[in-house]
Design an enzyme around this catalytic site. Sequence first.
Site, short mmCIF file in Angstrom:
data_model
loop_
_atom_site.label_atom_id
_atom_site.label_comp_id
_atom_site.label_asym_id
_atom_site.label_seq_id
_atom_site.Cartn_x
_atom_site.Cartn_y
_atom_site.Cartn_z
N ARG A 141 0.84 -1.19 0.00
CA ARG A 141 0.00 0.00 0.00
C ARG A 141 0.88 1.24 0.00
O ARG A 141 1.78 1.37 0.82
CB ARG A 141 -0.90 0.01 1.23
CG ARG A 141 -1.70 1.29 1.37
CD ARG A 141 -2.71 1.20 2.51
NE ARG A 141 -3.44 2.44 2.65
CZ ARG A 141 -3.36 3.26 3.70
NH1 ARG A 141 -2.58 2.98 4.72
NH2 ARG A 141 -4.06 4.38 3.73
N HIS A 174 -3.33 10.95 0.77
CA HIS A 174 -2.80 10.70 2.11
C HIS A 174 -2.17 12.00 2.62
O HIS A 174 -1.02 12.05 3.00
CB HIS A 174 -1.78 9.55 2.08
CG HIS A 174 -1.58 8.90 3.42
ND1 HIS A 174 -1.59 7.54 3.61
CD2 HIS A 174 -1.37 9.44 4.64
CE1 HIS A 174 -1.37 7.26 4.89
NE2 HIS A 174 -1.24 8.40 5.54
N GLU A 227 -7.91 8.51 6.31
CA GLU A 227 -8.19 9.13 7.61
C GLU A 227 -8.70 10.56 7.51
O GLU A 227 -8.02 11.51 7.95
CB GLU A 227 -6.95 9.08 8.52
CG GLU A 227 -6.55 7.67 8.91
CD GLU A 227 -5.40 7.64 9.92
OE1 GLU A 227 -4.90 8.71 10.31
OE2 GLU A 227 -5.01 6.54 10.32
N ASN A 252 -7.79 1.82 9.66
CA ASN A 252 -6.51 1.98 10.34
C ASN A 252 -6.79 1.91 11.82
O ASN A 252 -7.64 2.65 12.33
CB ASN A 252 -5.87 3.33 10.02
CG ASN A 252 -5.48 3.46 8.55
OD1 ASN A 252 -5.53 2.48 7.80
ND2 ASN A 252 -5.10 4.66 8.15
N TYR A 262 -4.89 1.82 15.72
CA TYR A 262 -3.68 1.89 16.54
C TYR A 262 -3.96 1.75 18.04
O TYR A 262 -3.17 1.21 18.77
CB TYR A 262 -2.95 3.22 16.31
CG TYR A 262 -2.34 3.33 14.94
CD1 TYR A 262 -1.07 2.79 14.69
CD2 TYR A 262 -3.01 3.94 13.89
CE1 TYR A 262 -0.50 2.88 13.44
CE2 TYR A 262 -2.44 4.03 12.63
CZ TYR A 262 -1.18 3.49 12.41
OH TYR A 262 -0.62 3.56 11.16
N GLU A 313 -3.83 -0.10 8.03
CA GLU A 313 -2.71 0.29 8.89
C GLU A 313 -2.90 -0.30 10.28
O GLU A 313 -4.02 -0.31 10.81
CB GLU A 313 -2.62 1.82 9.05
CG GLU A 313 -2.16 2.55 7.81
CD GLU A 313 -2.09 4.06 8.02
OE1 GLU A 313 -1.87 4.51 9.16
OE2 GLU A 313 -2.26 4.78 7.03
#
Length: 412
Positions: A7, A52, A97, A241, A243, A318
């Site tokens: 990616r 991005h 995002e 994504n 985290y 991600e």
Amino acid sequence: MKVKAYRFSISWPRLFPNGLTEDINAEGVEYYHKLIDLLVANGIQPMVTLYHWDLPLALGDQGGWINREIVGWFGDYARFCFEEYGSKVKYWITINEAYIASLHGYCGQGEEFAPGGFKKNCEWSLYLAAHHMLLAHGRAANIYKKEFQPTQNGVIGITNLAVWYEPLTKEDEEVAKRAFEFQFGWLTHPIYGDGGDYPEVMKAKMEELKEKEGRAKSRLPQFSKQEIEELKGSADFLGINYYYGFLTSREEQKNSDLINMTTLDQWERDASMFSYYDPKWEPVGDNNSWIRNYPDGLYNTLNFVKTNYANIPVYITENGCMDTPGEDLRDVTRLRYLRNHINAVYRAISDGSNVKVYTAWSLMDNFEWNFAYGIKFGLYRVDFSSSDRTRIPKQSAEWYGRVVLRNGLLDY
Ligand SMILES: *[C@@H]1O[C@H](CO)[C@@H](O)[C@H](O)[C@H]1NC(C)=O
């Protein structure tokens, strides 16, 4: 590492230094051809993100994402990319995002991320920027579906950040649900949710604030009926994504040993919530790190998607963490983080979640926005002082290669 997909993002200003498609940088166009060809020749599927966060400066000068014209500008840029690379690229992601890009680029924390400088009008600029990102996603995705998908046979989706909100106590269940709808549902429900549009709880909360603030209309923009229809189902998959997750409370926690992650920024104040880390959750990175090892948040997010968004195919685009100081190439904290999260994905799939793709963030140490090269997310170390930018595998890279080879964990 024998990965099957890579990616990366195309830089809009690299192709079009002035933003508009009439002024092409041919060397930039050629650069991505070479990269894509080499990937394909090595049996690696390119997964391309169109936005991005690098915005052509000339468009930033016109207000960037708070100027509604950007929907058309982005559509033209996307069409060019489909035309140019679409015979070779089968996985397209429109925007990465939108939550971070609007909150950090168009709100109080605007000093951190480009374009910044929107502190003054933050209370509405952040919602307007995100609104236009959603419309731009819809424009690009519908162009792809109408003009290219029938012959190119690829898929298209958006990638959204998911932050999971765990209620601190039983009384905080409502605020935790609202927090997740404000953070994730905000940018996901209009595309994947039943009936489209922004989540009901978010609209209701913003309506309540409108009354309280004595405004003529809500700071959350409204979609027209036609826009709701265009956005609904404008994606073949949902990119996520992930985290970290927070403990969430409706009240400020004073004199507690919880780690205060509340920022009290505009968005958090609108959602009326306070965020904390449980000190028991393993820290990664240094003392300023914003990441904890909390894989249950990923599991819960995937379950939420299964139940609320008709079990749409999910691509985890991600997941990862920064180097923990003192570990050097023996990055055991990262290895543990990745293993725990991949295991959470396995648990979610076992429970019926439709996860199709997992890609770790990141292959190699990368440019980390306002932190520049100070924070390193790579499975490979990059020596930025050598002219070759030498790559050296960390321990997690060797481990990850074995996981890829088996398509699963070996030591669970
Ligand atoms: C938590 O952090 C925020 C933002 O820095 C601060 O305004 C707030 O007072 C802190 N709360 C506590 C209980 O320390």
